[in-house]
Write a protein that holds these residues in place. Sequence first.
Motif: not given
Length: 158
Positions: A14-16, A84-86, A69-75
Amino acid sequence: MAEPNYWIIVGSPENFETTRAHGFTIQGIKSRHRKKAEQMRPGDKFIYYVTGVKAFAAIATVTSEYFEDHTIIWKSSNPKKKDEDYPYRVKIEPDIVLPEGQYLPAEEIARGMEHVQKWPAENWTLAFQGNVHKINQHDYDLVRAALAEAAATAAAAD
């Protein structure tokens, strides 16, 4: 320019695919790996290892210094780490990207990697636990050659 560093980015399918959906323009690193993110420089290379399917899927080049950056992209798939916000991120550009679902099985290639030799052969996947690993040029060249061949085969099949 300094010699590049070589990294394995480990993530869920999913993250890939999230990174693919962003056009391989940005990559996030988990919060506990800040020191590794700080070492990343333009010209460094990322190899993507997809968990679950135990496969290599792409190579990208880092094009920026790291930033936060703390914008949620990956989970995170771990319920205990749902926050965890990578946050440590670098801009990237794609080098080799295999078609969705046509990833390169990693086991045979991984067994030839110096990075993997630290673990017993039957436990080779332990080398791919965690979000990010620094590897040497030998290992990068080995995986890159296999990915380039897989990409050429996929392109010829289209």
